[in-house]
Design an enzyme around this catalytic site. Structure first.
Site, PDB file in Angstrom:
ATOM      1  N   ALA A 140       0.835  -1.206   0.000  1.00 47.01           N
ATOM      2  CA  ALA A 140       0.000   0.000   0.000  1.00 47.01           C
ATOM      3  C   ALA A 140       0.870   1.256   0.000  1.00 47.01           C
ATOM      4  O   ALA A 140       1.906   1.317   0.677  1.00 47.01           O
ATOM      5  CB  ALA A 140      -0.906   0.009   1.231  1.00 47.01           C
ATOM      6  N   THR A 141       0.443   2.251  -0.738  1.00 47.49           N
ATOM      7  CA  THR A 141       1.180   3.507  -0.817  1.00 47.49           C
ATOM      8  C   THR A 141       1.408   4.142   0.555  1.00 47.49           C
ATOM      9  O   THR A 141       2.529   4.569   0.844  1.00 47.49           O
ATOM     10  CB  THR A 141       0.476   4.497  -1.767  1.00 47.49           C
ATOM     11  OG1 THR A 141       0.379   3.892  -3.061  1.00 47.49           O
ATOM     12  CG2 THR A 141       1.225   5.814  -1.860  1.00 47.49           C
ATOM     13  N   LEU A 198       7.443   3.752   5.379  1.00 43.60           N
ATOM     14  CA  LEU A 198       8.771   3.140   5.352  1.00 43.60           C
ATOM     15  C   LEU A 198       9.831   4.163   4.954  1.00 43.60           C
ATOM     16  O   LEU A 198      10.957   4.154   5.476  1.00 43.60           O
ATOM     17  CB  LEU A 198       8.795   1.939   4.411  1.00 43.60           C
ATOM     18  CG  LEU A 198       7.979   0.731   4.861  1.00 43.60           C
ATOM     19  CD1 LEU A 198       7.928  -0.321   3.756  1.00 43.60           C
ATOM     20  CD2 LEU A 198       8.522   0.144   6.155  1.00 43.60           C
ATOM     21  N   GLU A 225       9.703   7.316   5.679  1.00 46.91           N
ATOM     22  CA  GLU A 225       9.896   8.120   6.885  1.00 46.91           C
ATOM     23  C   GLU A 225      10.825   7.410   7.860  1.00 46.91           C
ATOM     24  O   GLU A 225      11.705   8.032   8.457  1.00 46.91           O
ATOM     25  CB  GLU A 225       8.556   8.409   7.579  1.00 46.91           C
ATOM     26  CG  GLU A 225       7.714   9.410   6.858  1.00 46.91           C
ATOM     27  CD  GLU A 225       6.693  10.084   7.768  1.00 46.91           C
ATOM     28  OE1 GLU A 225       6.931  10.161   8.997  1.00 46.91           O
ATOM     29  OE2 GLU A 225       5.673  10.549   7.242  1.00 46.91           O
ATOM     30  N   GLY A 275       7.429  14.211  10.744  1.00 40.57           N
ATOM     31  CA  GLY A 275       7.269  14.360   9.302  1.00 40.57           C
ATOM     32  C   GLY A 275       6.513  15.622   8.966  1.00 40.57           C
ATOM     33  O   GLY A 275       5.531  15.949   9.620  1.00 40.57           O
ATOM     34  N   HIS A 325       4.743   6.825  -6.266  1.00 41.81           N
ATOM     35  CA  HIS A 325       4.715   5.364  -6.152  1.00 41.81           C
ATOM     36  C   HIS A 325       4.676   4.853  -7.593  1.00 41.81           C
ATOM     37  O   HIS A 325       3.662   4.971  -8.269  1.00 41.81           O
ATOM     38  CB  HIS A 325       3.485   4.934  -5.356  1.00 41.81           C
ATOM     39  CG  HIS A 325       3.506   3.503  -4.941  1.00 41.81           C
ATOM     40  ND1 HIS A 325       2.641   3.023  -3.982  1.00 41.81           N
ATOM     41  CD2 HIS A 325       4.260   2.461  -5.326  1.00 41.81           C
ATOM     42  CE1 HIS A 325       2.874   1.718  -3.816  1.00 41.81           C
ATOM     43  NE2 HIS A 325       3.856   1.369  -4.628  1.00 41.81           N
ATOM     44  N   ARG A 369      11.438  16.485   7.149  1.00 39.87           N
ATOM     45  CA  ARG A 369      11.183  16.310   8.575  1.00 39.87           C
ATOM     46  C   ARG A 369      11.587  17.587   9.307  1.00 39.87           C
ATOM     47  O   ARG A 369      12.426  18.350   8.819  1.00 39.87           O
ATOM     48  CB  ARG A 369      11.976  15.124   9.155  1.00 39.87           C
ATOM     49  CG  ARG A 369      11.610  13.819   8.482  1.00 39.87           C
ATOM     50  CD  ARG A 369      12.162  12.606   9.219  1.00 39.87           C
ATOM     51  NE  ARG A 369      11.497  12.392  10.494  1.00 39.87           N
ATOM     52  CZ  ARG A 369      10.250  11.937  10.642  1.00 39.87           C
ATOM     53  NH1 ARG A 369       9.513  11.641   9.583  1.00 39.87           N
ATOM     54  NH2 ARG A 369       9.726  11.762  11.838  1.00 39.87           N
TER      55      ARG A 369
END
Length: 132
Positions: free
Chosen positions: A37-38, A44, A46, A65, A72, A116
Site C-alpha cells: 500500500a502507498t 517506510l 519516513e 514528518g 509510487h 522532517r
C-alpha cells in the site's frame, strides 16, 4: 531545547529492507490488491529518513514528518521484499530534506523527497494534550 546539528550528515544514507506482509497490502487498506500500500511505502520512507539522524536525536529533541513529494512508481506484491533508502540532502535550521527511493527485486517502486522537522518533544506533547 538545544537543536542538534545535522550539516555534517548531508549525504548520509540509511537503508531498511522489509518483506511485504498482508497487513501492509493495499487489500488491507480497502483497495483489494495484494500489493504494498502507498501509505505503508511512505511510512517506510519516513522510517528510513529517521534512521539517518537517529544517533543525533537526544531528548527532548525528536523529529516529525512535514511533507512527502514522492511517486509510487510500481506495485510490489505481498511476500516480496522492498528496500527503502533515504539520503539527507539539505538542512535549513530545524528542517531536514531527504531524497527517498525504494526498490523491489524488479524495479524502482518509489522516488521522491521527504521533509522532517526537529522539534521539542515536551512542547509537542503539550500541544497534543491541549488538543485532546
Amino acid at each position: 531545547m538545544s537543536t542538534p546539528h545535522f550539516d555534517d550528515l548531508i549525504g548520509t544514507t540509511a537503508t531498511l529492507t522489509r518483506t511485504v506482509t498482508p497487513e501492509q497490502s493495499a487489500k488491507a487498506w480497502g483497495n483489494g490488491l495484494d500489493v504494498l500500500a502507498t501509505p505503508v511505502l511512505l511510512w517506510l520512507s519516513e522510517i528510513a529518513a529517521m534512521k539517518v539522524i537517529e544517533d543525533r536525536m537526544q531528548d527532548p529533541a525528536m523529529s516529525v514528518g512535514l511533507a512527502h513529494d514522492s511517486a509510487h512508481l510500481a506495485p510490489t506484491p505481498t511476500g516480496e521484499t522492498v528496500t527503502v533508502t533515504a539520503t539527507l540532502t539539505a538542512v535549513d535550521k530545524r528542517r531536514l530534506t531527504f531524497v527517498v527511493e525504494a526498490r523491489d527485486d524488479q524495479a524502482t517502486v518509489l522516488r521522491g523527497t521527504h521533509t522532517r522537522a526537529v522539534v521539542d518533544r515536551d512542547a509537542f506533547t503539550q500541544k497534543l494534550a491541549d488538543r485532546t
